[in-house]
Write a protein that holds these residues in place. Sequence first.
Motif, PDB file in Angstrom:
ATOM      1  N   LYS A   1       5.320  28.612  17.217  1.00  0.00           N
ATOM      2  CA  LYS A   1       6.401  27.790  16.856  1.00  0.00           C
ATOM      3  C   LYS A   1       6.063  26.923  15.696  1.00  0.00           C
ATOM      4  CE  LYS A   1       7.688  26.920  21.799  1.00  0.00           C
ATOM      5  NZ  LYS A   1       9.072  27.022  21.958  1.00  0.00           N
ATOM      6  N   ASN A   2       7.095  26.006  15.058  1.00  0.00           N
ATOM      7  CA  ASN A   2       6.957  25.099  14.348  1.00  0.00           C
ATOM      8  C   ASN A   2       7.161  23.659  14.453  1.00  0.00           C
ATOM      9  OD1 ASN A   2       5.908  26.811  12.038  1.00  0.00           O
ATOM     10  ND2 ASN A   2       8.031  27.864  12.008  1.00  0.00           N
ATOM     11  N   TYR A   3       6.240  22.777  14.138  1.00  0.00           N
ATOM     12  CA  TYR A   3       6.374  21.466  14.521  1.00  0.00           C
ATOM     13  C   TYR A   3       6.661  20.680  13.105  1.00  0.00           C
ATOM     14  CZ  TYR A   3       4.554  16.584  14.750  1.00  0.00           C
ATOM     15  OH  TYR A   3       4.163  15.127  14.684  1.00  0.00           O
ATOM     16  N   ILE A   4       8.045  19.921  13.297  1.00  0.00           N
ATOM     17  CA  ILE A   4       8.332  19.145  12.461  1.00  0.00           C
ATOM     18  C   ILE A   4       8.105  17.742  12.422  1.00  0.00           C
ATOM     19  CG2 ILE A   4      10.436  18.756  10.906  1.00  0.00           C
ATOM     20  CD1 ILE A   4      11.813  21.136  11.923  1.00  0.00           C
ATOM     21  N   PRO A   5       7.276  16.943  11.808  1.00  0.00           N
ATOM     22  CA  PRO A   5       6.621  15.528  12.011  1.00  0.00           C
ATOM     23  C   PRO A   5       7.901  14.911  11.571  1.00  0.00           C
ATOM     24  CG  PRO A   5       5.102  16.721  10.934  1.00  0.00           C
ATOM     25  CD  PRO A   5       6.079  17.717  10.868  1.00  0.00           C
ATOM     26  N   ASP A   6       7.995  13.395  12.192  1.00  0.00           N
ATOM     27  CA  ASP A   6       9.123  12.558  11.853  1.00  0.00           C
ATOM     28  C   ASP A   6       8.935  12.136  10.423  1.00  0.00           C
ATOM     29  OD1 ASP A   6      10.130  12.766  14.225  1.00  0.00           O
ATOM     30  OD2 ASP A   6       8.912  11.156  15.040  1.00  0.00           O
ATOM     31  N   PHE A   7       7.818  11.515   9.750  1.00  0.00           N
ATOM     32  CA  PHE A   7       7.812  11.243   8.460  1.00  0.00           C
ATOM     33  C   PHE A   7       6.616  11.381   8.032  1.00  0.00           C
ATOM     34  CE2 PHE A   7      10.354   8.076  11.214  1.00  0.00           C
ATOM     35  CZ  PHE A   7      11.266   7.705  10.448  1.00  0.00           C
ATOM     36  N   LEU A   8       6.476  11.423   6.669  1.00  0.00           N
ATOM     37  CA  LEU A   8       5.421  11.518   5.551  1.00  0.00           C
ATOM     38  C   LEU A   8       5.444  10.303   4.710  1.00  0.00           C
ATOM     39  CD1 LEU A   8       6.001  15.350   4.554  1.00  0.00           C
ATOM     40  CD2 LEU A   8       4.669  14.518   6.384  1.00  0.00           C
ATOM     41  N   VAL A   9       4.355   9.739   4.691  1.00  0.00           N
ATOM     42  CA  VAL A   9       4.118   8.433   4.060  1.00  0.00           C
ATOM     43  C   VAL A   9       2.615   8.676   3.000  1.00  0.00           C
ATOM     44  CG1 VAL A   9       3.489   6.082   4.280  1.00  0.00           C
ATOM     45  CG2 VAL A   9       4.897   7.402   5.996  1.00  0.00           C
ATOM     46  N   ARG A  10       3.090   8.201   2.089  1.00  0.00           N
ATOM     47  CA  ARG A  10       2.013   8.156   0.978  1.00  0.00           C
ATOM     48  C   ARG A  10       1.282   6.842   0.647  1.00  0.00           C
ATOM     49  NH1 ARG A  10       2.183  12.083  -3.698  1.00  0.00           N
ATOM     50  NH2 ARG A  10       1.373  13.271  -2.238  1.00  0.00           N
TER      51      ARG A  10
ATOM     52  N   GLU B   1       0.709  -1.241   0.081  1.00  0.00           N
ATOM     53  CA  GLU B   1      -0.025  -0.010   0.002  1.00  0.00           C
ATOM     54  C   GLU B   1       0.979   1.311  -0.055  1.00  0.00           C
ATOM     55  OE1 GLU B   1      -2.224  -2.688   3.183  1.00  0.00           O
ATOM     56  OE2 GLU B   1      -0.101  -2.086   2.781  1.00  0.00           O
ATOM     57  N   VAL B   2       2.135   1.153   0.459  1.00  0.00           N
ATOM     58  CA  VAL B   2       2.988   2.353   0.525  1.00  0.00           C
ATOM     59  C   VAL B   2       3.399   2.639  -0.817  1.00  0.00           C
ATOM     60  CG1 VAL B   2       5.068   3.291   1.333  1.00  0.00           C
ATOM     61  CG2 VAL B   2       3.585   1.859   3.203  1.00  0.00           C
ATOM     62  N   VAL B   3       3.109   3.804  -1.282  1.00  0.00           N
ATOM     63  CA  VAL B   3       3.453   4.346  -2.498  1.00  0.00           C
ATOM     64  C   VAL B   3       5.013   4.839  -2.479  1.00  0.00           C
ATOM     65  CG1 VAL B   3       3.194   5.925  -4.601  1.00  0.00           C
ATOM     66  CG2 VAL B   3       1.212   4.837  -3.408  1.00  0.00           C
ATOM     67  N   CYS B   4       5.275   5.708  -1.219  1.00  0.00           N
ATOM     68  CA  CYS B   4       6.554   6.316  -1.031  1.00  0.00           C
ATOM     69  C   CYS B   4       6.423   6.905   0.553  1.00  0.00           C
ATOM     70  CB  CYS B   4       6.784   7.384  -2.009  1.00  0.00           C
ATOM     71  SG  CYS B   4       5.680   8.952  -2.138  1.00  0.00           S
ATOM     72  N   TYR B   5       7.752   7.020   1.075  1.00  0.00           N
ATOM     73  CA  TYR B   5       7.823   7.623   2.326  1.00  0.00           C
ATOM     74  C   TYR B   5       9.116   8.448   2.370  1.00  0.00           C
ATOM     75  CZ  TYR B   5      11.149   3.900   3.544  1.00  0.00           C
ATOM     76  OH  TYR B   5      11.972   3.084   3.771  1.00  0.00           O
ATOM     77  N   VAL B   6       9.156   9.244   3.236  1.00  0.00           N
ATOM     78  CA  VAL B   6      10.320  10.065   3.503  1.00  0.00           C
ATOM     79  C   VAL B   6      10.300  10.582   4.800  1.00  0.00           C
ATOM     80  CG1 VAL B   6       9.194  12.306   3.069  1.00  0.00           C
ATOM     81  CG2 VAL B   6      11.634  11.883   2.666  1.00  0.00           C
ATOM     82  N   LYS B   7      11.686  10.553   5.387  1.00  0.00           N
ATOM     83  CA  LYS B   7      11.955  11.110   6.766  1.00  0.00           C
ATOM     84  C   LYS B   7      11.961  12.511   6.598  1.00  0.00           C
ATOM     85  CE  LYS B   7      14.478  11.087  10.621  1.00  0.00           C
ATOM     86  NZ  LYS B   7      13.725  11.560  11.685  1.00  0.00           N
ATOM     87  N   ASN B   8      11.000  13.288   7.306  1.00  0.00           N
ATOM     88  CA  ASN B   8      10.867  14.815   7.202  1.00  0.00           C
ATOM     89  C   ASN B   8      11.993  15.715   7.933  1.00  0.00           C
ATOM     90  OD1 ASN B   8       9.717  17.182   6.490  1.00  0.00           O
ATOM     91  ND2 ASN B   8       8.599  17.202   8.611  1.00  0.00           N
ATOM     92  N   HIS B   9      13.144  15.568   7.112  1.00  0.00           N
ATOM     93  CA  HIS B   9      14.428  16.203   7.680  1.00  0.00           C
ATOM     94  C   HIS B   9      14.773  17.211   6.546  1.00  0.00           C
ATOM     95  CE1 HIS B   9      18.172  16.791   9.641  1.00  0.00           C
ATOM     96  NE2 HIS B   9      18.884  16.521   8.664  1.00  0.00           N
ATOM     97  N   ASN B  10      14.933  18.529   6.984  1.00  0.00           N
ATOM     98  CA  ASN B  10      15.246  19.614   5.835  1.00  0.00           C
ATOM     99  C   ASN B  10      14.486  19.617   4.604  1.00  0.00           C
ATOM    100  OD1 ASN B  10      17.515  20.337   7.401  1.00  0.00           O
ATOM    101  ND2 ASN B  10      18.717  18.973   6.525  1.00  0.00           N
ATOM    102  N   LEU B  11      13.246  19.226   4.873  1.00  0.00           N
ATOM    103  CA  LEU B  11      12.082  19.235   3.505  1.00  0.00           C
ATOM    104  C   LEU B  11      11.386  20.444   3.668  1.00  0.00           C
ATOM    105  CD1 LEU B  11      10.632  15.646   3.480  1.00  0.00           C
ATOM    106  CD2 LEU B  11      12.416  16.622   2.179  1.00  0.00           C
ATOM    107  N   GLY B  12      11.309  21.335   5.005  1.00  0.00           N
ATOM    108  CA  GLY B  12      10.561  22.354   4.905  1.00  0.00           C
ATOM    109  C   GLY B  12       9.039  22.105   5.347  1.00  0.00           C
ATOM    110  N   PHE B  13       8.811  20.863   5.635  1.00  0.00           N
ATOM    111  CA  PHE B  13       7.236  20.594   5.926  1.00  0.00           C
ATOM    112  C   PHE B  13       7.250  20.893   7.376  1.00  0.00           C
ATOM    113  CE2 PHE B  13       4.009  17.902   7.401  1.00  0.00           C
ATOM    114  CZ  PHE B  13       2.816  18.345   6.536  1.00  0.00           C
ATOM    115  N   THR B  14       6.329  21.875   7.647  1.00  0.00           N
ATOM    116  CA  THR B  14       6.067  22.061   9.221  1.00  0.00           C
ATOM    117  C   THR B  14       4.892  22.605   9.342  1.00  0.00           C
ATOM    118  OG1 THR B  14       6.491  24.559   9.018  1.00  0.00           O
ATOM    119  CG2 THR B  14       8.507  23.045   9.488  1.00  0.00           C
TER     120      THR B  14
END
Length: 103
Positions: free
Chosen positions: A24-33, A1-14
């Motif tokens: 403040k800005n929260y930086i989640p650990d992972f993004l999974v599609r 079911e996982v199309v892709c995933y990424v560790k949310n490090h230096n991606l700018g997703f907050t």
Amino acid sequence: EVVCYVKNHNLGFTIPYTLNGEEKNYIPDFLVRIRDKANEPLNLIVEVTGEKRKDKAAKVSTARNLWVPAVNNHGGFGRWAFLEISDPWDAKNTIRAALKAAV
């Protein structure tokens, strides 16, 4: 079911949140599609939680109760869900249960 995933490090997703009146800005650990049974992608924010802290509770609450409903209501960025994993040894079961509830 996982199309892709990424560790949310230096991606700018907050996710913006407020703690004690301070922005403040929260930086989640992972993004999974994930592709569900209807072949529709679901963007899953995954947070792996260690020790309990007040700032973590504020981040998780904001993401789960404010940000995800807002982005889903907008409708222009796909479907989103939030998942907090508090027991890494049971992550598989936690993820499966959350996916069942999301579809």
